[in-house]
Design a protein around this motif. Structure first.
Motif, PDB file in Angstrom:
ATOM      1  N   GLY A 297       0.814  -1.210   0.000  1.00  0.00           N
ATOM      2  CA  GLY A 297       0.000   0.000   0.000  1.00  0.00           C
ATOM      3  C   GLY A 297       0.846   1.258   0.000  1.00  0.00           C
ATOM      4  O   GLY A 297       0.545   2.233  -0.708  1.00  0.00           O
ATOM      5  N   LEU A 298       1.927   1.252   0.784  1.00  0.00           N
ATOM      6  CA  LEU A 298       2.812   2.415   0.827  1.00  0.00           C
ATOM      7  C   LEU A 298       3.449   2.674  -0.538  1.00  0.00           C
ATOM      8  O   LEU A 298       3.524   3.824  -0.994  1.00  0.00           O
ATOM      9  CB  LEU A 298       3.905   2.207   1.876  1.00  0.00           C
ATOM     10  N   GLN A 299       3.914   1.623  -1.193  1.00  0.00           N
ATOM     11  CA  GLN A 299       4.538   1.793  -2.503  1.00  0.00           C
ATOM     12  C   GLN A 299       3.546   2.372  -3.511  1.00  0.00           C
ATOM     13  O   GLN A 299       3.892   3.257  -4.305  1.00  0.00           O
ATOM     14  CB  GLN A 299       5.085   0.453  -2.993  1.00  0.00           C
ATOM     15  N   LEU A 300       2.320   1.882  -3.473  1.00  0.00           N
ATOM     16  CA  LEU A 300       1.290   2.411  -4.370  1.00  0.00           C
ATOM     17  C   LEU A 300       0.968   3.861  -4.029  1.00  0.00           C
ATOM     18  O   LEU A 300       0.829   4.710  -4.915  1.00  0.00           O
ATOM     19  CB  LEU A 300       0.028   1.550  -4.272  1.00  0.00           C
ATOM     20  N   TYR A 301       0.864   4.152  -2.752  1.00  0.00           N
ATOM     21  CA  TYR A 301       0.537   5.508  -2.304  1.00  0.00           C
ATOM     22  C   TYR A 301       1.631   6.484  -2.718  1.00  0.00           C
ATOM     23  O   TYR A 301       1.351   7.558  -3.263  1.00  0.00           O
ATOM     24  CB  TYR A 301       0.354   5.510  -0.790  1.00  0.00           C
ATOM     25  N   TYR A 306      -3.523   6.017  -5.729  1.00  0.00           N
ATOM     26  CA  TYR A 306      -4.272   6.095  -4.473  1.00  0.00           C
ATOM     27  C   TYR A 306      -5.432   5.105  -4.412  1.00  0.00           C
ATOM     28  O   TYR A 306      -5.758   4.602  -3.341  1.00  0.00           O
ATOM     29  CB  TYR A 306      -4.772   7.526  -4.267  1.00  0.00           C
ATOM     30  N   LYS A 307      -6.050   4.834  -5.540  1.00  0.00           N
ATOM     31  CA  LYS A 307      -7.165   3.888  -5.553  1.00  0.00           C
ATOM     32  C   LYS A 307      -6.689   2.495  -5.145  1.00  0.00           C
ATOM     33  O   LYS A 307      -7.300   1.838  -4.295  1.00  0.00           O
ATOM     34  CB  LYS A 307      -7.796   3.837  -6.942  1.00  0.00           C
ATOM     35  N   GLN A 308      -5.597   2.047  -5.753  1.00  0.00           N
ATOM     36  CA  GLN A 308      -5.066   0.724  -5.423  1.00  0.00           C
ATOM     37  C   GLN A 308      -4.477   0.700  -4.009  1.00  0.00           C
ATOM     38  O   GLN A 308      -4.576  -0.304  -3.304  1.00  0.00           O
ATOM     39  CB  GLN A 308      -4.004   0.316  -6.444  1.00  0.00           C
ATOM     40  N   ALA A 309      -3.862   1.817  -3.602  1.00  0.00           N
ATOM     41  CA  ALA A 309      -3.315   1.897  -2.243  1.00  0.00           C
ATOM     42  C   ALA A 309      -4.428   1.774  -1.208  1.00  0.00           C
ATOM     43  O   ALA A 309      -4.273   1.094  -0.187  1.00  0.00           O
ATOM     44  CB  ALA A 309      -2.566   3.213  -2.058  1.00  0.00           C
ATOM     45  N   SER A 333      -5.795   8.592   1.284  1.00  0.00           N
ATOM     46  CA  SER A 333      -6.037   7.965  -0.022  1.00  0.00           C
ATOM     47  C   SER A 333      -7.425   8.322  -0.541  1.00  0.00           C
ATOM     48  O   SER A 333      -7.607   8.572  -1.738  1.00  0.00           O
ATOM     49  CB  SER A 333      -5.885   6.446   0.085  1.00  0.00           C
ATOM     50  N   GLU A 334      -8.398   8.337   0.356  1.00  0.00           N
ATOM     51  CA  GLU A 334      -9.763   8.701  -0.044  1.00  0.00           C
ATOM     52  C   GLU A 334      -9.819  10.141  -0.545  1.00  0.00           C
ATOM     53  O   GLU A 334     -10.521  10.449  -1.518  1.00  0.00           O
ATOM     54  CB  GLU A 334     -10.714   8.505   1.133  1.00  0.00           C
ATOM     55  N   SER A 340      -5.792   9.799  -8.626  1.00  0.00           N
ATOM     56  CA  SER A 340      -5.078   8.528  -8.710  1.00  0.00           C
ATOM     57  C   SER A 340      -4.654   8.198 -10.132  1.00  0.00           C
ATOM     58  O   SER A 340      -5.410   8.366 -11.090  1.00  0.00           O
ATOM     59  CB  SER A 340      -5.964   7.402  -8.166  1.00  0.00           C
ATOM     60  N   LYS A 341      -3.416   7.734 -10.268  1.00  0.00           N
ATOM     61  CA  LYS A 341      -2.939   7.213 -11.539  1.00  0.00           C
ATOM     62  C   LYS A 341      -3.545   5.831 -11.769  1.00  0.00           C
ATOM     63  O   LYS A 341      -4.097   5.220 -10.854  1.00  0.00           O
ATOM     64  CB  LYS A 341      -1.412   7.100 -11.532  1.00  0.00           C
ATOM     65  N   ILE A 342      -3.393   5.334 -13.006  1.00  0.00           N
ATOM     66  CA  ILE A 342      -3.873   3.993 -13.329  1.00  0.00           C
ATOM     67  C   ILE A 342      -2.668   3.098 -13.562  1.00  0.00           C
ATOM     68  O   ILE A 342      -1.772   3.431 -14.342  1.00  0.00           O
ATOM     69  CB  ILE A 342      -4.781   4.002 -14.570  1.00  0.00           C
ATOM     70  N   LEU A 343      -2.644   1.968 -12.895  1.00  0.00           N
ATOM     71  CA  LEU A 343      -1.538   1.031 -13.057  1.00  0.00           C
ATOM     72  C   LEU A 343      -1.553   0.401 -14.446  1.00  0.00           C
ATOM     73  O   LEU A 343      -2.609   0.202 -15.040  1.00  0.00           O
ATOM     74  CB  LEU A 343      -1.626  -0.080 -12.008  1.00  0.00           C
ATOM     75  N   TRP A 344      -0.385   0.070 -14.984  1.00  0.00           N
ATOM     76  CA  TRP A 344      -0.291  -0.602 -16.278  1.00  0.00           C
ATOM     77  C   TRP A 344      -1.068  -1.915 -16.277  1.00  0.00           C
ATOM     78  O   TRP A 344      -1.656  -2.306 -17.280  1.00  0.00           O
ATOM     79  CB  TRP A 344       1.161  -0.866 -16.630  1.00  0.00           C
TER      80      TRP A 344
END
Length: 446
Positions: A297-301, A306-309, A333-334, A340-344
């Motif tokens: 979660g931290l890495q995603l944040y 933020y959505k995935q985090a 995150s909310e 929020s970016k979108i992951l590949w």
């Protein structure tokens, strides 16, 4: 693909990864007194004290297993291992100091008077572990090495909890001079009456380096010298390397100079010594699901996802609701979810679904296209050979029979039903593809 977290420093990452597993430890005893002389002034003081003396201290520690094993210094928890008479003697000296200060008399005079008329009536001992999330739990000593002037100064405690955050144990044999390290814990100097009560739950992390690796105690136990700032209350706190691993426990400082502490000369028990007591306690240093989800979660944040985090942090909260950091990360995150970016991986899933749908549409189109061609061909052949309403005479029978022949295209309820089984399914698609391949081969041969 891992999210980009380049804007977050290594020290920041280590602090966020490890602080949920750094705990404060309170070791104390309460001694009850009986006073057998008629002295209203002394009795007044004892009444204010409720005829009790509280002794003890606090230190730091680190959780190393999700089921509640904690490493710290032995001297942080030594009251729990003392005999009652030893504790009573220490408490009595504290009581005498209080009496001597009140009456402004010499300690020895007050001691001689009080020892003649005072005796202890009971002792209650406790070792409490305060988690960063605010929970206060009983700690049970599972293995214990004597304090530094007597032994290796390591203790392993156990609390009853599950899915706890942890810090991995490293290898102190791999430590080198001038390696970067961080000391985490609860120094008394960081406590203040000006701070809010919940500030006492926040650990402090100070940076430094290893400054000597070959030193030993008088008893011959190895120690690591470090220059990170630390003081009372840091004892038992983890010394962490650049990989986020514990390579030692802060244990004692150098001698005072002119009665003053001199920073930059502190010592830690190497983690390989700590492991001896971890093994004695039967503890296993394993990463928990809480650690994995929280760090993901931290890495995603940090990468802006933020959505995935948020999904990771909510998963942490489900399995360990009292996590000290995750509620704030959920809230943040909310708030940022619109950015929020979108992951590949999400793009890949979308592209895959589009490809599948497009492929199915092409196959269906092929089925109808080639099925239509096939039926038109059949209709043309039938039209040249059939005779519309006519009478056919049977040479052997004088009776005349009238037969009516329908065009071949009539009566075909579904042109895509190539195998004539009454339904359009994958078999029809395969037949259509085969027909298409035959036509391509034929065109190529022509």
């Amino acid at each position: 693909m891992k999210p980009e977290t380049g804007k977050v420093s290594q020290a920041q990452k280590l602090n966020e990864y490890t602080k949920p597993a750094v705990v404060r430890i309170i070791d104390y005893a309460v001694v009850g007194w009986q006073f057998n002389d008629y002295n209203p002034e002394v009795e007044a003081i004892l009444n204010e004290l409720n005829y009790q003396t509280l002794i003890g201290g606090s230190g730091s520690g680190a959780i190393i297993s999700s089921n509640g094993y904690i490493v710290t210094n032995a001297h942080v928890t030594e009251l729990a291992e003392m005999e009652d008479q030893e504790i009573a003697d220490l408490a009595f000296e504290q009581l005498v100091s209080t009496i001597a200060d009140y009456f402004q008399v010499d300690f020895h005079i007050a001691y001689d008077y009080m020892v003649a008329f005072t005796k202890w009536t009971g002792i209650e001992k406790a070792t409490k572990v305060i988690l960063p999330g605010g929970d206060i739990l009983d700690g049970e000593i599972k293995s214990f090495g004597a304090p530094i002037n007597e032994g290796k100064d390591v203790a392993v405690l156990k609390i009853e909890e599950k899915n706890l955050p942890t810090i991995p144990l490293g290898d102190s044999d791999e430590v080198g001079n001038q390696d970067n390290i961080w000391v985490s814990g609860y120094p008394a100097a960081a406590d203040s009456n000006l701070l809010s009560p919940d500030s006492s739950l926040v650990s402090t992390m100070n940076a430094g380096q290893i400054t000597a690796t070959e030193k030993k105690t008088e008893q011959g136990s190895p120690v690591l010298q470090i220059n990170a700032a630390s003081t009372h209350g840091n004892s038992g706190g983890p010394v962490i390397n650049e990989n986020g691993e514990i390579i030692g426990l802060l244990t004692f400082r150098g001698n005072t100079v002119n009665g003053q502490e001199v920073q930059g000369f502190n010592f830690a028990v190497p983690v390989n010594t700590v492991k001896e007591f971890v093994n004695q306690a039967g503890a296993k240093n394993t990463k928990s699901d809480t650690d994995r989800l929280y760090q993901e979660g931290l890495q995603l944040y940090w990468g802006g996802y933020y959505k995935q985090a948020l999904e990771k942090f909510e998963a942490v909260e489900r399995i360990y609701p009292n996590h000290s950091e995750v509620k704030d990360y959920i809230s943040n995150s909310e708030k940022k979810i619109g950015e929020s970016k979108i992951l590949w991986s999400d793009y890949s899933t979308t592209f895959y679904m589009v490809d599948v749908v497009a492929g199915l549409l092409i196959l269906i189109l092929l089925v109808f296209t080639f099925a239509g061609k096939s039926n038109k061909t059949k209709a043309a052949v039938a039209g040249t050979s059939s005779i519309h309403p006519m009478q056919v005479s049977d040479k052997t029978d004088t009776q005349t029979t009238t037969q009516e022949t329908k065009p071949a295209s009539e009566g075909d309820d579904n042109r895509a039903d190539l195998n004539k089984d009454g339904k359009v399914d994958i078999q029809d698609i395969l037949i259509a593809l085969q027909e298409h391949q035959k036509n391509q081969n034929k065109d190529g041969n022509d």
